[in-house]
Design a protein around this motif. Structure first.
Motif, short mmCIF file in Angstrom:
data_model
loop_
_atom_site.label_atom_id
_atom_site.label_comp_id
_atom_site.label_asym_id
_atom_site.label_seq_id
_atom_site.Cartn_x
_atom_site.Cartn_y
_atom_site.Cartn_z
N LYS A 60 0.83 -1.20 0.00
CA LYS A 60 0.00 0.00 0.00
C LYS A 60 0.86 1.26 0.00
O LYS A 60 0.57 2.23 -0.70
CB LYS A 60 -0.93 0.00 1.22
N SER A 61 1.95 1.25 0.75
CA SER A 61 2.85 2.40 0.79
C SER A 61 3.50 2.63 -0.57
O SER A 61 3.70 3.78 -0.99
CB SER A 61 3.93 2.19 1.85
N ILE A 62 3.85 1.54 -1.25
CA ILE A 62 4.43 1.67 -2.59
C ILE A 62 3.42 2.29 -3.54
O ILE A 62 3.74 3.22 -4.30
CB ILE A 62 4.89 0.30 -3.11
N TYR A 63 2.19 1.78 -3.50
CA TYR A 63 1.14 2.32 -4.38
C TYR A 63 0.90 3.80 -4.10
O TYR A 63 0.84 4.62 -5.01
CB TYR A 63 -0.14 1.52 -4.19
N ASN A 64 0.77 4.16 -2.82
CA ASN A 64 0.54 5.57 -2.48
C ASN A 64 1.74 6.43 -2.86
O ASN A 64 1.57 7.59 -3.23
CB ASN A 64 0.26 5.69 -0.97
N GLY A 65 2.93 5.85 -2.78
CA GLY A 65 4.11 6.60 -3.17
C GLY A 65 4.13 6.93 -4.65
O GLY A 65 4.63 7.98 -5.06
N ILE A 66 3.60 6.03 -5.47
CA ILE A 66 3.49 6.31 -6.91
C ILE A 66 2.50 7.43 -7.15
O ILE A 66 2.76 8.37 -7.92
CB ILE A 66 3.07 5.04 -7.66
N ILE A 67 1.33 7.33 -6.50
CA ILE A 67 0.28 8.33 -6.70
C ILE A 67 0.73 9.70 -6.21
O ILE A 67 0.53 10.73 -6.88
CB ILE A 67 -1.01 7.90 -5.98
N ASP A 68 1.37 9.75 -5.04
CA ASP A 68 1.73 11.03 -4.41
C ASP A 68 3.16 11.46 -4.71
O ASP A 68 3.61 12.49 -4.19
CB ASP A 68 1.55 10.92 -2.89
N ASN A 69 3.88 10.67 -5.50
CA ASN A 69 5.26 10.99 -5.86
C ASN A 69 6.14 11.17 -4.62
O ASN A 69 6.82 12.18 -4.44
CB ASN A 69 5.32 12.24 -6.75
N LYS A 70 6.14 10.16 -3.74
CA LYS A 70 6.98 10.19 -2.56
C LYS A 70 7.61 8.81 -2.35
O LYS A 70 7.26 7.86 -3.05
CB LYS A 70 6.19 10.62 -1.34
N HIS A 71 8.53 8.70 -1.43
CA HIS A 71 9.30 7.50 -1.10
C HIS A 71 10.43 7.24 -2.09
O HIS A 71 11.46 6.70 -1.73
CB HIS A 71 8.43 6.23 -1.02
N PHE A 72 10.23 7.58 -3.38
CA PHE A 72 11.18 7.19 -4.41
C PHE A 72 12.37 8.15 -4.49
O PHE A 72 12.24 9.35 -4.29
CB PHE A 72 10.50 7.15 -5.78
N SER A 73 13.54 7.60 -4.81
CA SER A 73 14.74 8.37 -5.11
C SER A 73 15.34 7.81 -6.40
O SER A 73 14.89 6.78 -6.91
CB SER A 73 15.76 8.27 -3.97
N THR A 74 16.36 8.47 -6.93
CA THR A 74 16.99 8.00 -8.16
C THR A 74 18.50 7.91 -8.00
O THR A 74 19.09 8.51 -7.09
CB THR A 74 16.68 8.94 -9.35
N HIS A 75 19.11 7.14 -8.89
CA HIS A 75 20.57 7.01 -8.93
C HIS A 75 21.19 8.00 -9.90
O HIS A 75 22.36 7.83 -10.29
CB HIS A 75 20.96 5.59 -9.35
N TYR A 76 20.46 9.03 -10.29
CA TYR A 76 21.00 10.02 -11.22
C TYR A 76 22.25 10.67 -10.65
O TYR A 76 22.28 11.12 -9.51
CB TYR A 76 19.95 11.09 -11.51
N ASP A 77 23.30 10.72 -11.47
CA ASP A 77 24.59 11.27 -11.06
C ASP A 77 24.89 12.51 -11.91
O ASP A 77 25.21 12.37 -13.10
CB ASP A 77 25.69 10.22 -11.23
N PRO A 78 24.79 13.72 -11.36
CA PRO A 78 25.06 14.93 -12.15
C PRO A 78 26.45 14.97 -12.76
O PRO A 78 26.65 15.62 -13.79
CB PRO A 78 24.87 16.07 -11.12
N SER A 79 27.40 14.26 -12.14
CA SER A 79 28.76 14.24 -12.71
C SER A 79 28.88 13.29 -13.89
O SER A 79 29.88 13.31 -14.61
CB SER A 79 29.77 13.84 -11.62
#
Length: 457
Positions: A76-95
């Protein structure tokens, strides 16, 4: 961008996998036919009814949920995180903004299905399943981060960005299958089985992006500029992102086939308690495609220079609105020019597999399985990632326990370890359940469970 973000962050939606912890058992029946349709012949299960089983494989190298951000088994937390755009982070590296990332997901819901032996040496089965696959290959970090932030990350504004590699394929379908297998040779010590599966496919939804060649600059929320850019894409149509609308589930039709062969050997032909000393199998799975020709279209975008002004204020509520808007941007006001066809084909996740199963003691076995997904070249279609597994299992008629250890490869190699159990009519397990149990950052999962009723010979 919306479709890329949705795919990256949707690990738990209705969407086959091979369930190594269960699928290689001598009591796998219908579940084993997903790996090799020949295994059902001569099964110790005289008949079986699959009531319901669900399997999910999800893995990616870009988006993740940090350890501790959600509770154990926090669906449920995963689903709500998708809807509300929370919990998630990314491995994007600006360098290293050009680093490429990968994504794969597949799910199967196997509905009411039956299989039964015809005499001692033949088997026939009927299956009903809902399946989906999604793949993203070679996604540049800047493209993924822009999708994650809905183009609202200021440190990516006023910079020349490019994407010359992204490739997306996604497809969902209903599958109605007929499986037949037979023992064609049995001299007591050696046994040879063959099997075939024929499937009718009802296409529910599909989308693809290919031949990506984008050069763009995002100035701010008012201007998005393209130079010397082109891309091909196709999709089935719904009246909005949230509703199926009036179109229903039917968007295309197709057929697929599975074929397999199994050879087994035992040293003492007179010992009925030993099924074999070793068993070798080879199979080809999901050979076919679906032609999406109902409320579907293919598009080509190309421009030397184009400006998408006031993009933040544009309210797009349907696929058609997106298509017309993009066409007007790339072709300077011509909202219909980008459409190239009212249908497209999507190839199935075709794969070749080799299985080896070895008996160590009366009830202890070890299995080695290789699944090699076949690529579709320049054609669109979903792909099966490569899988390499070794699975020791303790097997009895009424219960079973296994520990699948595997490597998943879809552009990056991912080691996994799981556990699976079968007790009576129930089975549950995972080939990579660790992240769901809170053992680390969550950027993938591989779990399955089901109920099936059966009778022994």
């Amino acid at each position: 961008m919306f479709s890329i973000w949705l795919c990256l962050c949707l690990p738990f939606c209705l969407s086959a996998q091979y369930n190594f912890g269960i699928g290689n058992s001598n009591y796998s029946g219908i579940q084993g036919a997903r790996i090799n349709p020949a295994v059902t012949a001569g099964s110790p299960l005289k008949w079986e009814v699959n009531v319901l089983s669900v399997g999910e494989l999800y893995d990616n190298t870009f988006v993740y949920i940090p350890k501790g951000s959600i509770p154990i088994l926090g669906f449920k937390s995963i689903y709500n995180g998708i809807i509300d755009n929370k919990h998630f982070s990314t491995h994007y590296d600006p360098s290293d903004p050009g680093k490429l990332y990968q994504f794969t997901m597949s799910t199967e819901v196997l509905g009411p299905s039956i299989r039964f032996n015809i005499g001692p040496s033949q088997s026939i089965g009927l299956t009903v399943a809902a399946r989906s696959y999604e793949n993203i290959h070679d996604l540049p970090g800047t493209t993924g981060q822009n999708a994650f932030a809905y183009l609202m990350q200021p440190d990516l504004w006023n910079k020349p960005l490019s994407d010359h590699s992204s490739r997306l394929n996604a497809m969902g379908w209903l599958q109605y299958g007929l499986n037949y297998s037979a023992v064609v040779l049995d001299d007591g010590g050696n046994q040879l089985k063959v099997g075939i599966g024929l499937n009718y496919l009802l296409g529910v939804a599909a989308a693809y992006v290919k031949n990506t060649n984008l050069n763009y600059t995002l100035s701010d929320t008012a201007n998005l500029q393209f130079t010397h850019s082109s891309v091909d894409y196709g999709r089935t149509d719904y009246d909005s992102y949230r509703n199926l609308g009036n179109y229903g589930l039917e968007h295309g039709h197709g057929f697929s086939a599975d074929a397999g062969i199994v050879f087994s050997h035992k040293e003492d032909p007179n010992d009925p308690t030993v099924p074999y000393d070793y068993r070798l199998g080879f199979s080809a799975m999901d050979i076919g495609s679906i032609n999406f020709n109902r409320y579907a279209a293919a598009y080509h975008l190309q421009t030397d220079t184009a400006n998408f002004t006031a993009w933040r204020q544009v309210h797009l509520t349907s696929n058609l609105a997106v298509d017309r808007t993009l066409s007007a941007v790339f072709y300077h006001g011509d909202s219909a020019r980008s459409k190239t066809a009212d249908h497209f084909n999507m190839a199935m996740p075709t794969a070749l597999s080799f299985q080896g199963d070895f008996r160590l003691t009366t009830h202890l076995f070890v299995n080695a399985t290789i699944v090699k997904g076949l690529h579709h070249g320049d054609n669109q279609g979903v792909e099966q990632p490569d899988l390499y597994s070794i699975t020791p299992r303790l097997e009895r008629a009424r219960w079973e326990l296994s520990v699948p250890m595997s490597l998943l490869y879809y552009g990056e190699l991912r080691p996994r370890i799981g556990v699976a159990a079968r007790v009576g009519w129930f089975f549950i397990g995972g080939d990579a359940p660790g992240s769901l149990l809170g053992l680390g950052d969550m950027q993938g999962a591989d779990v399955y469970a089901g109920i099936r009723i059966f009778g022994f010979k």
